[in-house]
Each structure stands twice: as C-alpha cells, then as structure tokens.
Enzyme design. Structure first.
Site, short mmCIF file in Angstrom:
data_model
loop_
_atom_site.label_atom_id
_atom_site.label_comp_id
_atom_site.label_asym_id
_atom_site.label_seq_id
_atom_site.Cartn_x
_atom_site.Cartn_y
_atom_site.Cartn_z
CE1 TYR A 16 -3.98 2.13 0.54
CE2 TYR A 16 -2.63 3.23 2.18
CZ TYR A 16 -3.76 3.19 1.39
OH TYR A 16 -4.67 4.22 1.44
CE LYS A 76 -3.88 4.77 -1.98
NZ LYS A 76 -4.93 5.31 -2.88
#
Length: 201
Positions: free
Chosen positions: A98, A102
């Site tokens: 993640y 991002k």
C-alpha cells in the site's frame, strides 16, 4: 434539478474496460481517482497476489483511468485529483504494498502534471490520513486501542470525516486554485507533523 447520475461498473485493473467506459462519456471536467484498498502482511510474508492486487488497484488503475480520460479532460481544460495517502510519505509496517503504491500515485501525479500542463489539465494528489470510513470504523471496532493511539498522535485529536476530504477535493479542483498543479496536498489533521505512523502499528 434535472440532473442525472449514470453508474458504470468496471474492473479498475482492466485497461480495456476503462477505455470503453470513457468512450460513453461526452465531457469530463473533473476526474477523481479514489479506488484503493489495503491488504496487510509483513514484507517477508507478503504473497505475490497481495502485492500485485494492491499495486494494480491503487496505482495501475489510477494510470489506466488518467490515460483513458485524457482526451475528454484536455478538451474541457479539466482537473485530475488522484487520491494518494499519508502512507505515501509515512511508512506503515505490514503495508509495503500500500505504501509503495500510494507513493507511486504521488510520483505519477507529478509526471502527469508536467506532461499535461500543455493540454490545460491540472493534476494534483490529495493524501488523506485516517478517515472514518465504514471499513476503517469496522477495523477500529476490532482494536479500540488503535483508534485511541491514532487520535493521540493527531494534533486535531480525531479521524477525518468523509465529507471533509470530499470538500477539500472540490475546493482545490475549483477555479479558485487554478494555479495549483503537480503537488500532493496532505489532509490528515496534522498527523504527519507528529512523525506520522512510525511505530504506531
């Protein structure tokens, strides 16, 4: 009054489906790329599927959508808002997929802002911190101490409400911020200013 909303369901990781969806639209002034999810595991235990799925949804899907809607946005002088995360710049243990995805969204945003300024398209990222979404509330209900820790580390002392993030997006996408592009706006109640999430989980 008189407005209608049309829903199209697509696989955000399927470029052809996204292009087909874009071809059904006649005009696009604002594109918000908000698809994303997390799947946690320690890096040494993370499976290829866990890595690929999170990166595909959070990063690759964002790229596919921006590319598919580029012609519509160019003709309208539109705005792209890519939803990144405070995790793009503040490491979360057990979230290598993640955080990397991002961070990639932020880098992609900067590149598109450079390349597409000539097309009169503004591109920027909004990075929320912890937001009181249904999934977030469910997770925190299972570990109440985490919410207390998050709130204690957040200068504003609480999680964001969904509409607060939405209002920030709408405000920054408005003509009032016509000179804003290629940047990442962190909307996290000051969480990152206190060292972010290091050691929190």
């Amino acid at each position: 009054k008189g407005n209608t909303v049309n829903w199209l369901t697509v696989d955000i990781t399927n470029s052809e489906e996204i292009i087909a969806a874009a071809n059904t639209v006649s005009r696009c002034d604002l594109l918000v790329n908000a698809a994303g999810f997390g799947d946690s595991a320690a890096a040494e235990e993370m499976t290829p599927f866990q890595w690929d799925r999170v990166v595909d949804v959070c990063l690759t899907g964002t790229f596919y959508t921006c590319r598919a809607f580029h012609p519509l946005l160019s003709s309208a002088g539109g705005v792209i808002v890519n939803i990144a995360s405070a995790a793009a710049t503040n490491a979360l243990t057990k979230h290598a997929n993640y955080c990397a995805a991002k961070a990639g969204v932020v880098a992609l945003t900067e590149v598109l802002a450079l390349e597409w300024a000539i097309d009169q398209i503004r591109v920027f990222a909004v990075s929320p911190g912890f937001v009181s979404t249904p999934n977030q509330r469910k997770g925190l209900a299972e570990a109440p101490h985490r919410q207390a820790e998050i709130e204690a580390r957040t200068p504003m002392g609480r999680l964001a409400e969904i509409d607060e993030i939405a209002r920030a997006i709408i405000a920054l996408a408005s003509p009032d911020f016509a000179y804003l592009t290629g940047t990442n706006v962190i909307v996290d109640g000051g969480f990152s200013t206190d060292g972010g999430s290091s050691g929190l989980f």
